[in-house]
Design a protein around this motif. Structure first.
Motif, PDB file in Angstrom:
ATOM      1  N   ALA A 116       0.808  -1.206  -0.103  1.00  0.00           N
ATOM      2  CA  ALA A 116       0.088  -0.043   0.035  1.00  0.00           C
ATOM      3  C   ALA A 116       0.929   1.292   0.208  1.00  0.00           C
ATOM      4  O   ALA A 116       1.793   1.395   0.779  1.00  0.00           O
ATOM      5  N   PRO A 117       0.652   2.321  -0.847  1.00  0.00           N
ATOM      6  CA  PRO A 117       1.484   3.509  -0.818  1.00  0.00           C
ATOM      7  C   PRO A 117       0.794   4.361   0.203  1.00  0.00           C
ATOM      8  O   PRO A 117       0.131   4.299   0.949  1.00  0.00           O
ATOM      9  N   LYS A 118       2.191   5.259   0.731  1.00  0.00           N
ATOM     10  CA  LYS A 118       2.030   5.905   1.919  1.00  0.00           C
ATOM     11  C   LYS A 118       1.582   7.358   1.181  1.00  0.00           C
ATOM     12  O   LYS A 118       2.192   7.733   0.320  1.00  0.00           O
ATOM     13  N   GLY A 119       0.866   8.130   2.159  1.00  0.00           N
ATOM     14  CA  GLY A 119       0.705   9.561   1.603  1.00  0.00           C
ATOM     15  C   GLY A 119      -1.020  10.079   1.740  1.00  0.00           C
ATOM     16  O   GLY A 119      -1.669   8.932   1.971  1.00  0.00           O
ATOM     17  N   GLY A 120      -1.270  11.146   1.372  1.00  0.00           N
ATOM     18  CA  GLY A 120      -2.797  11.702   1.339  1.00  0.00           C
ATOM     19  C   GLY A 120      -3.100  11.909   2.874  1.00  0.00           C
ATOM     20  O   GLY A 120      -2.568  11.746   3.734  1.00  0.00           O
TER      21      GLY A 120
ATOM     22  N   TRP B 178      -6.107   0.634   5.506  1.00  0.00           N
ATOM     23  CA  TRP B 178      -6.479   1.472   4.353  1.00  0.00           C
ATOM     24  C   TRP B 178      -5.445   2.550   4.039  1.00  0.00           C
ATOM     25  O   TRP B 178      -4.381   2.823   4.637  1.00  0.00           O
ATOM     26  N   TRP B 179      -5.651   2.972   2.692  1.00  0.00           N
ATOM     27  CA  TRP B 179      -4.679   3.843   2.173  1.00  0.00           C
ATOM     28  C   TRP B 179      -5.356   4.821   1.208  1.00  0.00           C
ATOM     29  O   TRP B 179      -6.497   4.555   0.898  1.00  0.00           O
ATOM     30  N   ILE B 180      -4.529   5.782   0.615  1.00  0.00           N
ATOM     31  CA  ILE B 180      -5.123   6.673  -0.503  1.00  0.00           C
ATOM     32  C   ILE B 180      -4.597   6.324  -1.778  1.00  0.00           C
ATOM     33  O   ILE B 180      -3.450   6.288  -1.949  1.00  0.00           O
ATOM     34  N   ASP B 181      -5.488   6.121  -2.671  1.00  0.00           N
ATOM     35  CA  ASP B 181      -5.186   5.873  -3.823  1.00  0.00           C
ATOM     36  C   ASP B 181      -4.619   7.203  -4.748  1.00  0.00           C
ATOM     37  O   ASP B 181      -5.467   8.010  -4.953  1.00  0.00           O
ATOM     38  N   PRO B 182      -3.421   7.265  -4.934  1.00  0.00           N
ATOM     39  CA  PRO B 182      -2.863   8.645  -5.636  1.00  0.00           C
ATOM     40  C   PRO B 182      -3.664   9.086  -6.817  1.00  0.00           C
ATOM     41  O   PRO B 182      -4.013  10.118  -7.137  1.00  0.00           O
ATOM     42  N   GLN B 183      -3.991   8.061  -7.567  1.00  0.00           N
ATOM     43  CA  GLN B 183      -4.502   8.459  -8.897  1.00  0.00           C
ATOM     44  C   GLN B 183      -6.002   8.774  -8.829  1.00  0.00           C
ATOM     45  O   GLN B 183      -6.428   9.941  -9.461  1.00  0.00           O
ATOM     46  N   LYS B 184      -6.617   8.165  -8.083  1.00  0.00           N
ATOM     47  CA  LYS B 184      -8.126   8.468  -7.738  1.00  0.00           C
ATOM     48  C   LYS B 184      -8.328   9.690  -6.930  1.00  0.00           C
ATOM     49  O   LYS B 184      -9.268  10.725  -7.178  1.00  0.00           O
ATOM     50  N   ALA B 185      -7.119  10.112  -6.057  1.00  0.00           N
ATOM     51  CA  ALA B 185      -7.400  11.421  -5.431  1.00  0.00           C
ATOM     52  C   ALA B 185      -7.052  12.685  -6.143  1.00  0.00           C
ATOM     53  O   ALA B 185      -7.772  13.509  -6.104  1.00  0.00           O
ATOM     54  N   ARG B 186      -6.230  12.403  -7.263  1.00  0.00           N
ATOM     55  CA  ARG B 186      -6.026  13.496  -8.318  1.00  0.00           C
ATOM     56  C   ARG B 186      -7.261  13.474  -8.945  1.00  0.00           C
ATOM     57  O   ARG B 186      -7.581  14.805  -9.382  1.00  0.00           O
ATOM     58  N   GLN B 187      -7.788  12.523  -9.628  1.00  0.00           N
ATOM     59  CA  GLN B 187      -8.910  12.684 -10.192  1.00  0.00           C
ATOM     60  C   GLN B 187     -10.325  13.471  -9.489  1.00  0.00           C
ATOM     61  O   GLN B 187     -10.889  14.345 -10.078  1.00  0.00           O
ATOM     62  N   ILE B 188     -10.405  12.936  -8.288  1.00  0.00           N
ATOM     63  CA  ILE B 188     -11.461  13.586  -7.365  1.00  0.00           C
ATOM     64  C   ILE B 188     -10.966  15.059  -7.039  1.00  0.00           C
ATOM     65  O   ILE B 188     -11.988  15.754  -7.205  1.00  0.00           O
ATOM     66  N   ASN B 189      -9.772  15.423  -6.853  1.00  0.00           N
ATOM     67  CA  ASN B 189      -9.626  16.762  -6.467  1.00  0.00           C
ATOM     68  C   ASN B 189      -9.626  17.549  -7.695  1.00  0.00           C
ATOM     69  O   ASN B 189      -9.909  19.087  -7.445  1.00  0.00           O
ATOM     70  N   ALA B 190      -9.365  17.223  -8.854  1.00  0.00           N
ATOM     71  CA  ALA B 190      -9.265  17.949  -9.996  1.00  0.00           C
ATOM     72  C   ALA B 190     -10.843  18.452 -10.404  1.00  0.00           C
ATOM     73  O   ALA B 190     -11.283  19.159 -10.730  1.00  0.00           O
ATOM     74  N   ARG B 191     -11.763  17.268  -9.936  1.00  0.00           N
ATOM     75  CA  ARG B 191     -13.488  17.528 -10.125  1.00  0.00           C
ATOM     76  C   ARG B 191     -13.798  18.472  -9.166  1.00  0.00           C
ATOM     77  O   ARG B 191     -14.853  19.264  -9.518  1.00  0.00           O
TER      78      ARG B 191
END
Length: 614
Positions: free
Chosen positions: A59-63, A599-612
């Motif tokens: 799982a990636p770290k961050g978010g 749990w973790w934050i999915d970086p790609q989906k986070a960028r998509q949601i933030n852009a919206r």
């Protein structure tokens, strides 16, 4: 035994697990050193396990993850009664604090070492020695030592919430054996789970404790050694926990694949409807939905229709919590059992479930529903043996009337039955008012609430009681005033939630014990003072097998239900989660609870949601 929670609320127990040995001290007894203990069985995980079975070690770290908290807070000290602690902090520590051991939500009741690198438990459970991991560090860089453990224990027992005195009542001595080894001595008739209760001890810095008054609320963070530090505090508005990149235990097997999110943020809201609006707008990432109407109608908005919101229902395998109206027996109006029984008949669950709850809830009957501890039918021979010494103190129904208690489903015959009970208790209806037959005093009381949402559920019962001539003053106050009044038992009737684990134990003393009936700040809200109840609680605490525990808990459940101390309300058989899809979870959950720390934050989906949202 209540389970510790790193996240705010019972449903969000972030249950830390096992730690490998690091700088373990030499054993001071010939009892084998182990890395985990269980209530009855052997821990399921082998000593050399690499990580928990359900976690994603990649799982990636961050978010960031933002949650809504309701009400307000004015303290960062969760270990005392005074003050309203911030979300993310609990009586068992919370996000900034490591405990000696942690519970596995994949096993009924097993603890593995965290700060503890080794455990030696006397076969007769008369003592326990714990070796600390010498690598463990507080957030200021100082080592966690045996002195810190002893100082924490003594501080919680003498200055903390009354809960700790109930939990640790059978600890006769605690001492430093070496810089990294501590020994606990237990009384002869201690609870079998006492070693596990001590394993949940959050360890604070002795040096930090000595520089402050631990009995007072504070906004100065206490020194911990956990995976998160408090980074931002806006009293009553927001608290932010920052993941500690230098966390001493980040590479322990128990922590691999966990504590992935950089910042855990709790934003405070006064109104639940505003919190839901914030979720729809993307200002809140995750909701535990407890309102049936919201679950059925509140998630039809653009982001949800675009597939950016996930909603799931997770089956709950633990005993159903007792949510109910609790009556204060310190008030004369509730001293007669027939009055308490009659009041309960005015609660019309079927109407509520049909008209307000969309049929999503189940009626709660007792204190251990949906478990092997639930009382059903008539008591068996083993239960009767426990109950027999108290026959002259207990209602006859305990022995000869099956559970669940049968009452008419339709409201009119329920109220008719209630009216008859009131008359037997010495009341009568005169001029449309329920009055005492001897004194003419009306039967009236105050129902104290802390949420406008609960008013909606309580009002139908208030109206039904009004039909019987009973005046109920519905009073809703803010969370701070509500806590003060509860802690001083300054209420007639209020709502309560009593959550039970799969292995109840010492906490039952504070729930029901005579010793706590008149002790301010205790959790014996009803003010129960019964020798029979005390005896059954002691049988639960001292049970030496699963069967003995089930029998004692069933007997206690039976006695409490026939005492009519609480008007049971309802529970949900599932946990309902709604979250923005930037939050990712492992493919499986542990069997006995959620593990949000995996749990973790999915970086790609986070960028998509933030852009919206920009």
């Amino acid at each position: 035994m209540t389970r510790p929670a790193r996240w705010h609320g019972a449903l969000w127990a972030a249950l830390m697990m096992f730690a490998v040995s690091g700088g373990q001290a030499a054993p001071v007894s010939d009892v084998p050193t182990v890395n985990g203990i269980s209530l009855y069985d052997t821990p399921a995980l082998p000593p050399d396990f690499n990580h928990f079975p359900w976690v994603n070690t990649q799982a990636p770290k961050g978010g960031d993850m933002v949650r809504a908290a309701m009400g307000s807070f004015d303290s960062l000290n969760p270990f005392i009664i005074r003050g309203d602690p911030a979300s993310g902090l609990t009586a068992f520590g919370g996000l900034p604090f490591d405990t000696l051991m942690v519970e596995s939500p994949d096993e009924p009741f097993t603890l593995y070492g965290l700060l503890a690198s080794g455990i030696r438990l006397d076969p007769d459970r008369r003592w326990m020695e714990i070796d600390l991991d010498s690598r463990a560090r507080f957030h200021d860089g100082s080592q966690v030592t045996a002195e810190d453990v002893v100082t924490t224990f003594e501080t919680l027992e003498t200055q903390g919430s009354p809960m700790y005195r109930a939990y640790y009542a059978d600890v006769t001595d605690v001492e430093v054996i070496s810089p990294f080894t501590v020994r606990f001595e237990f009384s002869e008739h201690n609870s079998r789970e006492l070693p596990l209760i001590l394993g949940q001890l959050p360890v604070l810095s002795a040096r930090d404790i000595k520089r402050r008054d631990m009995t007072r609320p504070t906004l100065d963070p206490l020194m911990g050694s956990g995976p998160y530090r408090i980074s931002t505090v806006q009293p009553g508005q927001r608290i932010v926990y920052q993941r500690d990149d230098d966390y001493w235990g980040k590479d322990l097997p128990v922590n691999r694949g966990r504590y992935n999110i950089d910042r855990l943020i709790f934003d405070y809201y006064r109104d639940p409807s505003v919190a839901l609006t914030a979720f729809r707008a993307g200002r809140v990432d995750l909701r535990i939905e407890t309102i049936a109407r919201n679950w059925m109608t509140g998630y039809d908005f653009p982001a949800a229709r675009e597939g950016l919101i996930q909603r799931i229902e997770i089956q709950d395998h633990t005993p159903a919590p007792m949510q109910g109206f609790v009556m204060n027996l310190r008030r004369d109006v509730f001293k007669d059992r027939r009055v308490r029984q009659a009041l309960g008949l005015a609660f019309d669950f079927d109407w509520l479930n049909r008209n307000l709850f969309y049929g999503l809830y189940s009626r709660t009957h007792g204190f251990f529903d949906h478990s092997s501890m639930e009382a059903k039918g008539l008591p068996d021979d083993a239960e009767r043996e426990l109950l027999a010494p108290w026959r002259d103190q207990l209602p006859e129904e305990v022995f000869n009337t099956p559970l669940p208690i049968k009452a008419p489903q339709a409201l009119r015959p329920r109220l008719k039955e209630a009216l008859e009970l009131f008359r037997k208790a010495g009341y009568d209806v005169r001029n449309n008012r329920m009055v005492n037959q001897k004194t003419g005093q009306p039967l009236r009381f105050e129902l104290l609430l802390n949420s406008s949402g609960i008013e909606r559920m309580a009002l139908p019962m208030v109206r039904n009681l009004a039909r019987l001539g009973i005046e109920v003053n519905l009073r809703t106050v803010d969370s701070s005033q509500y806590l003060v009044r509860l802690r001083q038992f300054d209420f007639d009737m209020t709502t309560t939630v009593i959550a039970q684990s799969t292995n109840p134990g010492n906490e039952q003393r504070e729930y029901w014990g005579s010793e706590y009936a008149d002790q301010p700040q205790s959790r014996n809200l009803a003010g129960i003072a019964s020798s029979a109840v005390d005896d059954l609680v002691n049988h639960i605490i001292r049970a030496d097998s699963r069967k003995a525990l089930d029998t004692a808990a069933s007997a206690l459940d039976r006695v409490l239900r026939w005492g009519f101390y609480v008007i049971p309300q309802y529970h949900s058989p599932v946990t309902r989660l709604a979250y923005w899809k930037k939050i990712a979870m492992p493919d499986q959950n542990p069997e006995y609870g959620l593990d949000p720390d995996s749990w973790w934050i999915d970086p790609q989906k986070a960028r998509q949601i933030n852009a919206r949202q920009e």
